[in-house]
Motif scaffolding. Sequence first.
Motif, PDB file in Angstrom:
ATOM      1  N   ALA A   3       0.774  -1.095  -0.039  1.00 54.45           N
ATOM      2  CA  ALA A   3       0.026   0.076  -0.167  1.00 54.45           C
ATOM      3  C   ALA A   3       0.752   1.279   0.029  1.00 54.45           C
ATOM      4  O   ALA A   3       0.489   2.154  -0.691  1.00 54.45           O
ATOM      5  CB  ALA A   3      -0.968  -0.077   1.142  1.00 54.45           C
ATOM      6  N   LEU A   4       1.970   1.072   0.732  1.00 52.11           N
ATOM      7  CA  LEU A   4       2.857   2.504   0.723  1.00 52.11           C
ATOM      8  C   LEU A   4       3.497   2.736  -0.720  1.00 52.11           C
ATOM      9  O   LEU A   4       3.528   3.740  -1.159  1.00 52.11           O
ATOM     10  CB  LEU A   4       3.904   2.130   1.839  1.00 52.11           C
ATOM     11  N   MET A   5       3.851   1.510  -1.231  1.00 51.39           N
ATOM     12  CA  MET A   5       4.659   1.730  -2.768  1.00 51.39           C
ATOM     13  C   MET A   5       3.654   2.068  -3.618  1.00 51.39           C
ATOM     14  O   MET A   5       3.847   2.872  -4.673  1.00 51.39           O
ATOM     15  CB  MET A   5       5.141   0.212  -3.079  1.00 51.39           C
ATOM     16  N   PRO A  14       4.935  17.564  -8.782  1.00 51.81           N
ATOM     17  CA  PRO A  14       6.064  18.010  -8.447  1.00 51.81           C
ATOM     18  C   PRO A  14       6.045  18.723  -6.868  1.00 51.81           C
ATOM     19  O   PRO A  14       6.912  18.290  -6.102  1.00 51.81           O
ATOM     20  CB  PRO A  14       6.548  19.289  -9.312  1.00 51.81           C
ATOM     21  N   GLU A  15       4.985  19.141  -6.894  1.00 52.34           N
ATOM     22  CA  GLU A  15       4.590  19.604  -5.257  1.00 52.34           C
ATOM     23  C   GLU A  15       4.300  18.579  -4.060  1.00 52.34           C
ATOM     24  O   GLU A  15       4.534  18.918  -3.236  1.00 52.34           O
ATOM     25  CB  GLU A  15       3.612  20.731  -5.475  1.00 52.34           C
ATOM     26  N   GLN A  19       6.159  14.713   0.448  1.00 51.99           N
ATOM     27  CA  GLN A  19       5.584  13.757   0.527  1.00 51.99           C
ATOM     28  C   GLN A  19       5.854  12.265   0.078  1.00 51.99           C
ATOM     29  O   GLN A  19       5.883  11.321   0.777  1.00 51.99           O
ATOM     30  CB  GLN A  19       4.070  13.969   0.085  1.00 51.99           C
ATOM     31  N   ARG A  20       6.329  12.256  -1.162  1.00 48.64           N
ATOM     32  CA  ARG A  20       6.738  10.910  -1.607  1.00 48.64           C
ATOM     33  C   ARG A  20       7.992  10.482  -0.897  1.00 48.64           C
ATOM     34  O   ARG A  20       8.194   9.336  -0.733  1.00 48.64           O
ATOM     35  CB  ARG A  20       7.133  11.150  -3.125  1.00 48.64           C
ATOM     36  N   LEU A  21       8.923  11.433  -0.558  1.00 46.75           N
ATOM     37  CA  LEU A  21      10.216  11.020   0.066  1.00 46.75           C
ATOM     38  C   LEU A  21       9.911  10.457   1.374  1.00 46.75           C
ATOM     39  O   LEU A  21      10.498   9.529   2.013  1.00 46.75           O
ATOM     40  CB  LEU A  21      11.018  12.186   0.144  1.00 46.75           C
TER      41      LEU A  21
END
Length: 195
Positions: A3-5, A14-15, A19-21
């Motif tokens: 689920a995380l992936m 881009p903004e 959050q992705r990191l």
Amino acid sequence: FDALMARLAALLAPEQIEQRLALANEAVSLAKAMDARPRLCQAYTARIWLRFVVGDMRGADRDIEILDALAQELRLPAHSYTVARFRMCRAAGSGQLPEARELLQQVMRLGREAGDGGIAWVVGPIGLFLLSLDATPESIRHGLGAITSQAHMEGPTADAFAAHFCMTVDDRAGCAARLENAVGHGFERIPRNED
């Protein structure tokens, strides 16, 4: 973990990079807690790309070393292939062109071992880019020939691609020769997208 992936893959704006990191960091922690080495490789791979994007090269370098150790432990060609691609990107990005060219050959070999059927289409453009940075028109012609033959690029489309590349490095004679090969007998041999 899955689920995380999935959330990580769904956030593309881009903004949303921070959050992705954060999600990639969480995925690394979760995979460590699960002691799931293949998933840990997946999480580190995601985090390395994101570290590249935010310019955290020291963090990326540390993660590449960890991923390399995991790849060696797991002995799966796909992970070694990923490490080689990251190292090649770092070498090219930091201006270490001879090292980047050597790593590009390693990427080609490991990509084949990993079963990447499209490896020549990955390596070819990168090889041309590296070649364009410090090459002479003669070495460009030689390199274009080698790259297009490795990628099994033939016919008018390959010649049109090579002509465009020759033009970008100001090789007008090479460009003219490739265009003549591509359309010397008319445009009917050039594939068209009718959509």
